[in-house]
Design a protein around this motif. Structure first.
Motif, PDB file in Angstrom:
ATOM      1  N   GLU A  47       5.452   4.434   2.078  1.00  0.00           N
ATOM      2  CA  GLU A  47       5.898   5.598   2.841  1.00  0.00           C
ATOM      3  C   GLU A  47       6.731   5.159   4.043  1.00  0.00           C
ATOM      4  OE1 GLU A  47       2.338   7.722   3.974  1.00  0.00           O
ATOM      5  OE2 GLU A  47       3.077   9.483   2.936  1.00  0.00           O
ATOM      6  N   THR A  48       6.197   4.193   4.758  1.00  0.00           N
ATOM      7  CA  THR A  48       6.878   3.721   5.961  1.00  0.00           C
ATOM      8  C   THR A  48       8.232   3.128   5.619  1.00  0.00           C
ATOM      9  OG1 THR A  48       4.725   3.219   6.927  1.00  0.00           O
ATOM     10  CG2 THR A  48       6.644   2.233   7.972  1.00  0.00           C
ATOM     11  N   ASP A  79       7.195  13.252   0.858  1.00  0.00           N
ATOM     12  CA  ASP A  79       7.370  12.397   2.024  1.00  0.00           C
ATOM     13  C   ASP A  79       8.762  12.556   2.601  1.00  0.00           C
ATOM     14  OD1 ASP A  79       4.869  11.430   1.560  1.00  0.00           O
ATOM     15  OD2 ASP A  79       5.606   9.746   0.352  1.00  0.00           O
ATOM     16  N   SER A 109       0.844  -1.193   0.000  1.00  0.00           N
ATOM     17  CA  SER A 109       0.000   0.000   0.000  1.00  0.00           C
ATOM     18  C   SER A 109       0.881   1.245   0.000  1.00  0.00           C
ATOM     19  CB  SER A 109      -0.897   0.010   1.230  1.00  0.00           C
ATOM     20  OG  SER A 109      -0.109   0.222   2.393  1.00  0.00           O
ATOM     21  N   GLU A 141       0.783   3.589   2.103  1.00  0.00           N
ATOM     22  CA  GLU A 141       1.249   3.838   3.471  1.00  0.00           C
ATOM     23  C   GLU A 141       2.456   2.966   3.788  1.00  0.00           C
ATOM     24  OE1 GLU A 141      -1.903   3.407   2.619  1.00  0.00           O
ATOM     25  OE2 GLU A 141      -2.544   5.489   2.917  1.00  0.00           O
ATOM     26  N   GLU A 142       2.399   1.733   3.311  1.00  0.00           N
ATOM     27  CA  GLU A 142       3.537   0.838   3.551  1.00  0.00           C
ATOM     28  C   GLU A 142       4.785   1.356   2.843  1.00  0.00           C
ATOM     29  OE1 GLU A 142       1.855  -3.655   4.182  1.00  0.00           O
ATOM     30  OE2 GLU A 142       1.554  -2.766   2.222  1.00  0.00           O
TER      31      GLU A 142
END
Length: 339
Positions: free
Chosen positions: A76-77, A323, A71, A73-74
């Motif tokens: 990004e992390t 980011d 995803s 978000e993943e």
DNA sequence: AAACGCCGCAACCGCCGAGGT
DNA sequence: AACCTCGGCGGTTGCGGCGTT
């Protein structure tokens, strides 16, 4: 004496696992739990090395593994954690439930790394690098377009990376705003050529351009400290030309760039965000995303400069760039663990 | 339709630290 | 204390799928 060898490699099967082998391994581990990898293959009836069994289980058969595409978000992390941890895939995986270190490593090498390289960001240091950036599209679509000098793209992606370019662009715009020089196509071409040279790691010869300007405009320190904010403000106030195109906007998919008035003109060559964070003087992170008190007088969330991106790819790239610049630390991340 | 090249990913390799003997 | 394996890790490889010519 030490323990017995974990396995005799002779005669053991290698290569892709068959569904039958997977079933045997899964059933055995469900009954007896993972561990004892040395004896596990024999007990489970597998002609495999214990190490191979462990890898198969941890990377593929484990029931809590999340399959499928990463995803946003993943991603990004991963990027954020990698900027802190480097290639500590297991540490990164520990903070991404359901993802294995191997999967994250593969995803990094095949997707994220390439994307960062395309954006001109060194995937190792997370530092912007002009020599990695594919700026030809940016240049061709803006700076070298005779009808359009889109300083937004130019500055938004380059200025922080090359202080010399920032100086030059600052001087150019100041001159233009004061109508002290025509913004000729020749000059644009020179600048364009210089950027291309710079991209192949040729040092930008600022003097080449100084000849065309008032020397005071180039060397006057206050002017040299002009910055993105100056640009933004001046654009808002006056310039109705194409210089303003896409420079300031408030649209959702915008890149969040630094407008710090103390954008340094002596950024170290191997600048990375960690060093920026540590230096604490010439550059500041958004106070809203970095809780550590910063001494910078102007947080990045004050007069911000937004770059409007047009294509899907650009939005994606700018988003990632955003980011990186925001550098948000997940709450779940215990930084003390790494310090 | 075949050949070719590229890409993604599963699996392997080699190294290292921890811990058992 | 020395030797050895285990378990874990990061880097690399090779195969299969897919797209292009």
């Amino acid at each position: 004496m030490g323990r017995a060898p974990c396995c005799d490699k002779n005669g053991l099967k290698k290569g892709p696992w068959t569904p039958e082998e997977d079933l045997k391994l899964s059933n055995f581990i469900q009954l007896h739990g993972p561990g004892n990898w040395r004896t596990l293959p024999k007990n489970a009836g597998l002609q495999r090395c214990g190490k191979s069994c462990r890898l198969r289980w941890t990377n593929y058969l484990r029931p809590d593994i999340k399959r499928g595409r990463f995803s946003f978000e993943e991603e990004e992390t991963i990027i954020q954690l990698h900027s802190i941890l480097g290639n500590k895939w297991s540490a990164i995986a520990a903070r991404l439930p359901g993802r294995t270190d191997n999967e994250i490593k593969n995803y990094w090498n095949t997707h994220i790394r390439k994307r960062l390289l395309r954006m001109g960001i060194d995937p190792v240091t997370h530092a912007p690098r002009l020599d990695l950036l594919d700026i030809s599209s940016i240049i061709s679509s803006s700076l070298c377009n005779p009808s359009l000098l889109n300083m937004s793209n130019f500055l938004g992606t380059q200025a922080l990376m090359n202080p010399e370019l920032l100086k030059l662009a600052t001087a150019i715009l100041s001159l233009k705003q004061q109508n002290q020089m025509p913004f000729s196509k020749d000059l644009q071409d020179q600048l364009c050529n210089s950027l291309l040279l710079d991209q192949v790691q040729q040092p930008l010869q600022l003097n080449q351009y100084q000849q065309g300007f008032s020397s005071e405009m180039i060397t006057n320190p206050p002017l040299m400290q002009a910055n993105m904010e100056t640009f933004a403000n001046s654009q808002e106030n006056s310039t109705p030309s194409s210089l303003n195109d896409g420079f300031v906007s408030q649209q959702p998919n915008n890149m969040y760039c630094s407008s710090n008035p103390t954008v340094p003109h002596d950024l170290p060559e191997n600048l990375n965000f960690q060093s920026l964070y540590n230096s604490n003087q010439n550059f500041s992170f958004d106070q809203s995303v970095v809780s550590t008190p910063m001494s910078s007088p102007t947080p990045l969330n004050s007069p911000s400069t937004f770059i409007n991106s047009s294509t899907e790819d650009e939005r994606e790239s700018y988003s990632y760039c955003s980011d990186l610049l925001k550098f948000e630390i997940p709450e779940s991340l215990d930084l003390d663990e790494f310090m």
